[in-house]
Design an enzyme around this catalytic site. Structure first.
Site, PDB file in Angstrom:
ATOM      1  N   ASP A 166       0.882  -1.145   0.000  1.00  0.00           N
ATOM      2  CA  ASP A 166       0.000   0.000   0.000  1.00  0.00           C
ATOM      3  C   ASP A 166       0.937   1.217   0.000  1.00  0.00           C
ATOM      4  O   ASP A 166       2.145   1.096   0.251  1.00  0.00           O
ATOM      5  CB  ASP A 166      -0.926  -0.014   1.222  1.00  0.00           C
ATOM      6  CG  ASP A 166      -2.162   0.850   0.977  1.00  0.00           C
ATOM      7  OD1 ASP A 166      -2.094   1.757   0.118  1.00  0.00           O
ATOM      8  OD2 ASP A 166      -3.190   0.640   1.635  1.00  0.00           O
TER       9      ASP A 166
HETATM   10  C1  BGC Z   1      -4.998   3.193   0.137  1.00  0.00           C
HETATM   11  C2  BGC Z   1      -5.009   2.247  -1.031  1.00  0.00           C
HETATM   12  C3  BGC Z   1      -4.896   3.024  -2.301  1.00  0.00           C
HETATM   13  C4  BGC Z   1      -3.582   3.801  -2.272  1.00  0.00           C
HETATM   14  C5  BGC Z   1      -3.334   4.613  -3.523  1.00  0.00           C
HETATM   15  C6  BGC Z   1      -3.813   4.144   0.087  1.00  0.00           C
HETATM   16  O1  BGC Z   1      -3.991   5.200   0.964  1.00  0.00           O
HETATM   17  O2  BGC Z   1      -4.999   2.471   1.333  1.00  0.00           O
HETATM   18  O3  BGC Z   1      -6.180   1.483  -1.011  1.00  0.00           O
HETATM   19  O4  BGC Z   1      -4.960   2.189  -3.408  1.00  0.00           O
HETATM   20  O5  BGC Z   1      -3.630   4.687  -1.186  1.00  0.00           O
HETATM   21  O6  BGC Z   1      -4.193   5.684  -3.600  1.00  0.00           O
END
Ligand code: BGC
Length: 934
Positions: A706
């Protein structure tokens, strides 16, 4: 149909169908719904004006062309007459109480202040209306859990009064819940509205989907994918929910209906799988056939009512309480019929793999530790419309214990804790007892020892390109042999957010992120959020789908597949290879802020829905990155709070959906989470990413972190810089850094190779995973300049308002950069969009000179400047401003060193020169800031 391959109207029609099919009707006294044509309805609740299309955070940031809300849709349908007086009262109240947007990321309010009623208001409304509709709205999302408080999980006093007043005065009241996940429902008993519907957050077509159901165009067929209990405390996870540091999954496998049906039936208000229809159905068992691995159930479904509609058939299994405790019901299969007209019948077949009847023995109680087993006894099969109603249909007998799959210890909890277990009481009723969950017997990193890949000897550049591998002219190993240590360190770094190297405004780029890597023919993959539509921070439009829960409640895999075919086309059209979704964590507790993105408390529903979406996207060569692997079940303290979960609960509940998505859905891209599970942050959880994912499920593909997630060494603290440990565990990509080549985040990859903590071979293995995945993606075609027939057709589908993006220029600012005057179109109604990439600086300054050289004195020439989607300033010159004047705008620090700037001219006649951007150093290092932002 206009003959185009990607038609927004067709997309909208499919999304509308899905929004309607996801609606779950919980109550419909006296067949109030569907409303008859021409009925006069008074609509209460401000959310009729402010429809929540989704929850908040990365999964809710789709920039849509439009969102059709409830009031708007009901008016447009012209089936009913909306009481104008009630509407006016709300309109003027809202003028004084505007929608509160909140303070940005994770600071949006969960609800909007509701209008208190003046005496006599409802009575007057009832005099000239046939029925009332009350709309309740809620949101929550990433970084912001729901709270068991008024205004979030609970209704506010004003909302409760609104419902009870309307119900008291009106004979017919319909309550619509425009919410991301289930909320407290005790008020239904208190106020007794005629009809209650969860309409969820249905995306940009949500309001229209609701109108279709209320008008009877669509017969509701959605079913709850969660159990609604009386009180939040009734969920067995609540007691351990929300801790900063440790979260014990003491309820073990007894999540949702598995708990309630086994131990606490009386606590349920609406059971899992429940949902009403305008029509009625009869189910008749035709055949129950056992084969070696499966039980096939054939059911005849007949529409016995007056409306055309679809029916969901659910199959549950009750396994014997052997040495392992078992939930008294487990969903083993489901299907949805096609639309059946009154009196029409269809026979559906539901195949239930015995694997789903089996239990994972993590304690050795059955003598088969670390195996999926079918204990001896009778396995009863129930068929029905919901878990409570499902009727006994037959059983299969297992004479002696059968080992379905023998596995090894993996992901055992390192901390001792007590987990739930059933005990039989005298009357045969099961009650809860607890047992000590088994902890691990060996350090998972020892397993790594036995599985180390062999090093491929470095050859330097032999002129091999990735295409040589795909064409069979070279082996992947020979290709990878050419990558230097430096290349290997770069390839495991994804770049973003909003990398200028890929589609503007997307979350990340990966693969050929450096010139050297690109020169080897390694394509640049592009990924964007997800899950319910494409998030383009450049401000370009995309389509917003119904949220995950709404989609899952349709129980319609085919529909999800069809809907995500459109998503696939949209991704492809935008040169995006993978959507960051579907989100598929288990609804362990109603308070999780991201429940709206996820599907269900049940892993089978979760896995099947994800697989359907993946198959849809795959039709057009793109895919989804299933997330968040695993146990992202609370947002509070999501970087730190450690989930302590038994191996059994992991395998039967929390990993099962992912397993289905990999095995049935062909997933080849996965996102790990921010937090730790059983001692290891998931990006460095060897058992999760290697032992189970690759070893047991035979996953071939990439795992990415993530965004800016951390990883740890066994027993050590976590750090986003620890890419060395991530690669060791086969988290192939660290997402994201601003500059891979410069190692902007100062990760420890090279250090890892040099000190041997992570072998070069392990970096090579991740490079192979990355290249292998990229070879499936359209990025591989793009990198070779191949334009397929599909790409050509999609080019024909570029809308007028998307052209702006295609013309977008990128301005890289190293200390200072000038925007050439010819880039800026100063004609009336024109806008110029730029992506600004700051090389080093933090904040920046925009300055330019402008004038109106020849226009009448009173003429007004406005220029509006936007950053990202926010208006920074409108400068209006008049004909008097014929001399050059200078404008200076100080711009706040940019998130991840990049932002979008837009100049919009409301009128022709202005001239611009010396337009430049300078980097401004605010003292703080950007890298540290990125860290703390997250
Ligand atoms: C989230 C993800 C997301 C990523 C990119 C993170 O804050 O947990 O689910 O895909 O950001 O935006």
């Amino acid at each position: 149909m206009n003959g185009k391959i990607f038609d927004l109207n067709e997309y909208a029609a499919k999304a509308r169908e899905a929004a309607a099919e996801g609606i779950v009707m919980l109550k419909n006294d006296d067949h109030l719904l569907p409303l008859s044509k021409g009925m006069k309805v008074a609509i209460f609740g401000r959310s009729q004006f402010h429809y929540y299309k989704s929850g908040t955070g990365s999964g809710g940031m789709v920039n849509t062309r439009y969102v059709t809300g409830i009031l708007e849709a009901l008016e447009a349908e012209k089936c009913f007459v909306v009481n104008p007086r009630v509407k006016e009262v709300y309109e003027s109240w809202i003028e004084e109480h505007p929608f509160e947007v909140g303070d940005g990321w994770a600071k949006e309010p969960w609800f909007q202040e509701e209008m208190p009623f003046k005496p006599g208001f409802v009575e007057a409304a009832s005099e000239d209306s046939d029925a009332a509709i009350v709309v309740i709205g809620r949101t929550a999302g990433e970084d912001q859990d729901n709270k068991a408080e008024e205004g979030s999980y609970l209704l506010t006093k004003t909302e409760l009064n609104m419902i009870s007043d309307v119900c008291r005065v009106f004979k017919h009241t319909i309550v619509l819940l425009n919410v991301g996940n289930i909320i407290d429902m005790k008020w239904v008993e208190e106020s007794n509205p005629s009809s209650v519907l969860y309409v969820w957050q249905g995306g940009q077509e949500g309001g229209s989907g609701i109108a279709d159901v209320l008008s009877g165009k669509v017969t509701p067929s959605g079913r709850l994918t969660d159990t609604i209990a009386r009180n939040i405390e009734d969920y067995p996870s609540t007691v351990n929910y929300g801790d900063d540091k440790l979260n014990f999954y003491a309820e073990d496998i007894y999540v949702g209906y598995r708990y309630f049906e086994t131990f606490a039936k009386e606590k349920v208000l609406y059971p899992f799988g429940f949902g009403m229809s305008y029509t009625s159905f009869e189910r008749k068992l035709k055949k129950l056939e056992e084969t070696k691995d499966r039980v096939d159930v054939l059911v005849e479904v007949t529409n016995t009512g007056k409306y055309t509609g679809k029916e969901v058939v659910q199959v549950y299994c009750e396994a014997p309480q052997g040495r392992l405790g078992k939930p008294s019901r487990v969903l083993c299969g489901f299907t949805k019929t096609q639309s059946l007209s009154p009196e029409e019948s269809v026979v559906v077949k539901i195949s239930c793999p015995k694997y789903l009847f089996s239990s994972y023995d993590d304690s050795g109680a059955t003598g088969h530790r670390y195996s999926y087993v079918l204990e001896a006894g009778s396995y009863s099969i129930y068929i029905g419309g919901d878990v409570r109603q499902a009727e006994y249909a037959g059983s299969i007998d297992v004479a002696e214990l059968i080992v379905i799959e023998a596995l090894k210890e993996a992901m055992a909890p390192s901390v001792s804790y007590r987990r739930m277990k059933p005990a039989a009481e005298e009357n045969g009723q099961l009650s809860v007892t607890y047992e000590k969950a088994p902890t691990g017997t060996m350090d998972p990193m020892k397993r790594r020892g036995g599985n180390l890949p062999g090093e491929i000897a470095y050859t330097g550049d032999k002129g091999l390109k990735l295409e040589d591998v795909s064409e069979g002219r070279a082996s992947m190993e020979d290709f990878i042999a050419q990558l230097s240590d430096e290349d290997l360190c770069c390839i495991v770094r994804g770049e973003g957010m909003c990398s200028p190297k890929v589609t503007s405004g997307t979350a990340g780029a990966f693969g050929g992120v450096t010139e050297r890597l690109a020169a080897f023919g390694i394509p640049l993959g592009c990924c964007a959020d997800g899950p319910s539509g494409i998030r383009l921070d450049s401000g370009i439009y995309a389509f917003a789908m119904p949220n995950g829960t709404c989609l899952a409640c349709s129980f319609n895999e085919e529909l999800l597949k069809e809907l995500y075919e459109f998503e696939g086309l949209e991704l492809r059209k935008n040169n995006i290879d993978t959507l960051l979704g579907p989100g598929m964590n288990i609804h362990r507790n109603p308070l999780n802020g991201r429940n709206f993105e996820y599907f269900s408390e049940d892993p089978l529903v979760t896995g099947k829905m994800a697989a359907a979406q993946l198959k849809g996207m795959d039709k057009y060569g793109v895919t989804g990155t299933i997330k968040h692997f695993a146990c992202n079940n609370q947002e509070h303290s999501r970087n730190e709070a450690e989930a302590i979960v038994s191996e059994r609960a992991l395998r039967e509940i929390y990993l099962k959906g992912f397993e289905i998505a990999v095995k049935e859905g062909g997933a080849y891209s996965i996102m790990s989470t921010y937090g730790p599970v059983n001692g290891f942050w998931t990006a460095t959880n060897y058992d999760l990413l290697t032992t189970i994912l690759r070893g047991e499920w035979r996953f071939q593909g990439i795992v990415m972190t993530d965004w800016w997630a951390k990883g740890n060494e066994p027993g050590g603290p976590a750090d986003a810089k620890n890419t060395s440990a991530m690669v060791r565990c086969q988290n192939d990509l660290f997402m994201v850094t601003t500059n891979s080549e410069k190692n902007a985040l100062q990760d420890n990859s090279m250090e890892g190779i040099l000190n041997g903590k992570t072998t070069r071979a392990e970096f090579q293995r991740s490079a192979i995973n990355i290249c292998g995945a990229l070879m499936h993606m359209p990025a591989f075609l793009r990198s070779r300049g191949i334009e397929t027939e599909l790409d050509k057709q999609l080019k024909e589908c570029i809308e007028e308002d998307e052209k702006e993006q295609l013309d977008m220029r990128i301005l890289t600012v190293e200390k200072e950069a000038e925007i050439p005057s010819e880039w800026i179109d100063t004609q009336k109604g024109k806008s110029t969009l730029l992506q600004v990439v700051l090389a080093e600086g933090d904040a920046s300054r925009l300055s330019f000179s402008c004038r109106v050289p020849s226009a009448g004195e009173l003429s007004q020439i406005p220029l509006s400047i936007f950053r990202d989607k926010q208006l920074l300033k409108t400068i209006t010159l008049t004909g008097k401003d014929s001399e050059w004047r200078t404008e200076v705008l100080d711009l706040e620090p940019a998130f991840c060193s990049t932002y979008f700037l837009k100049f919009y001219f409301g009128q022709s006649g202005m001239e611009i020169k010396e337009c430049k951007i300078e980097e401004v150093y605010e003292g703080s290092q950007r890298l540290t800031r990125v860290h703390t932002v997250v």
